[in-house]
Design an enzyme around this catalytic site. Structure first.
Site, PDB file in Angstrom:
ATOM      1  N   SER A  45       0.787  -1.237   0.000  1.00  0.00           N
ATOM      2  CA  SER A  45       0.000   0.000   0.000  1.00  0.00           C
ATOM      3  C   SER A  45       0.815   1.281   0.000  1.00  0.00           C
ATOM      4  O   SER A  45       0.231   2.365  -0.111  1.00  0.00           O
ATOM      5  CB  SER A  45      -0.954   0.001   1.200  1.00  0.00           C
ATOM      6  OG  SER A  45      -2.012  -0.901   0.971  1.00  0.00           O
ATOM      7  N   THR A 106      -4.472 -10.036  -1.413  1.00  0.00           N
ATOM      8  CA  THR A 106      -3.083 -10.423  -1.653  1.00  0.00           C
ATOM      9  C   THR A 106      -2.327 -10.608  -0.347  1.00  0.00           C
ATOM     10  O   THR A 106      -1.129 -10.908  -0.372  1.00  0.00           O
ATOM     11  CB  THR A 106      -2.362  -9.366  -2.510  1.00  0.00           C
ATOM     12  OG1 THR A 106      -2.525  -8.083  -1.895  1.00  0.00           O
ATOM     13  CG2 THR A 106      -2.906  -9.348  -3.927  1.00  0.00           C
TER      14      THR A 106
END
Length: 323
Positions: A45, A106
């Site tokens: 992220s 993920t």
């Protein structure tokens, strides 16, 4: 720092860890276990900060308005006529996180499905099929869908792939030659530490995966040096206007260990200092890239094992860096 990272390996919390700290005194880099100084890793992220930077550059160019409805740029967004670009970037949109659906994270083992390719519209459609968490502006909830929408906005406004815009606007100008938008590529450049997970009590190598499931929310690959250079440029005012940087640093409370701005997290350390940056996770990889306002910056990547690194040890490391 090498003794701390080595202790993490000895405790069985990580298979590898690397840390690079930079300030006016120079660069200090350490690694332990499988990790190598200068090695590549999946940044998860932290990708969001790159994407938010591009969006704010488009704001500076007058091509996007932070308080425009995001539906003016991207079709198919639930409540898109009442949800602003700002709310998408700071996770106050209420958009459901598609990654909460079974098989679409993920951060979890997906077997052979980890090599499947996903399209952004497909991910948005998953989110659109679920009820939003709240009305736009009615709360805060971290949602990867927000940055799929942000990536689609970049593509709609520029007519180019969001990765091309990241490369043209950020990577090439800063000389970030070791930062990659991988697309469908399942590998990492060498050298890199392997990421692992446990499946049925057995350790499994989770390094290879098609990261298109995360796309603009978390697909990128980088190095500690490149992340330090990026956050130094961004937070030093070198990538956006002062007004846009101020907007990025305007945070909302989250009820977590950080406050959230526009693609930026503010971490308030126990010693009273605050640092800015972003964390990221993909299965087998955890990353924190941070910078204090005095210019000191630190990038940490580690490969968790078992139950992972205790939070107090992570905070203790950053306390030793910044306090």
């Amino acid at each position: 720092m090498s003794s701390v990272l080595g202790d993490w390996v000895q405790e069985g919390w990580v298979s590898g860890a690397l840390l690079t700290v930079e300030d006016s005194a120079g660069v200090r880099a350490d690694a332990a276990g499988e990790a190598e100084v200068g090695g590549y890793f999946r940044i998860g992220s932290v990708t969001k900060t790159f994407v938010a930077t591009v969006v704010l550059q488009l704001v500076d160019e007058g091509r996007v308005g932070l308080d425009d409805p995001v539906g003016a740029y991207v079709d198919g967004v639930p409540n898109g006529d009442r949800m602003t670009v700002r709310q998408v970037l700071n996770h106050t949109s209420g958009l459901y996180d598609y990654a909460h659906e079974e098989g679409l994270s993920t951060n979890r083992w997906r077997g052979a499905a980890r090599f499947r390719e996903y399209r952004p519209a497909e991910l948005l459609a998953v989110a659109a099929s679920r009820e939003p968490y709240f009305e736009p502006g009615g709360g805060w909830h971290y949602s990867n869908t927000n940055y799929v929408v942000a990536g689609m906005l970049v593509e709609r406004v520029t007519g180019r792939a969001y990765g091309e815009e990241v490369r043209a606007r950020v990577l090439r100008p800063l000389g970030l030659a070791h930062t990659i938008v991988p697309g469908r590529w399942a590998g990492l450049p060498l050298p890199h530490a392997h990421g692992y997970t446990e499946v049925d009590g057995q350790r499994v190598d989770a390094t290879l995966m098609n990261p298109s499931l995360d796309w603009a929310a978390g697909e990128m690959i980088s190095t500690a040096d490149d992340l330090n250079r990026f956050f130094d440029a961004l937070l030093g005012g070198g990538l956006t206007s002062p007004a846009s940087l101020a907007a990025m640093r305007q945070t909302v409370p989250t009820g977590t260990i950080f406050a959230y701005g526009l693609g930026l997290q503010r971490f308030d350390l126990p010693c009273g200092r605050s640092v800015w940056g972003h964390g990221g996770e993909l299965i087998g990889y955890l990353t924190y890239a941070t910078r204090a306002d005095d210019g000191r910056r630190a990038a940490l990547s580690y490969n968790p094992l078992g139950e992972g690194l205790p939070g107090e040890d992570l905070i203790g490391l950053f306390g030793s860096v910044y306090c």
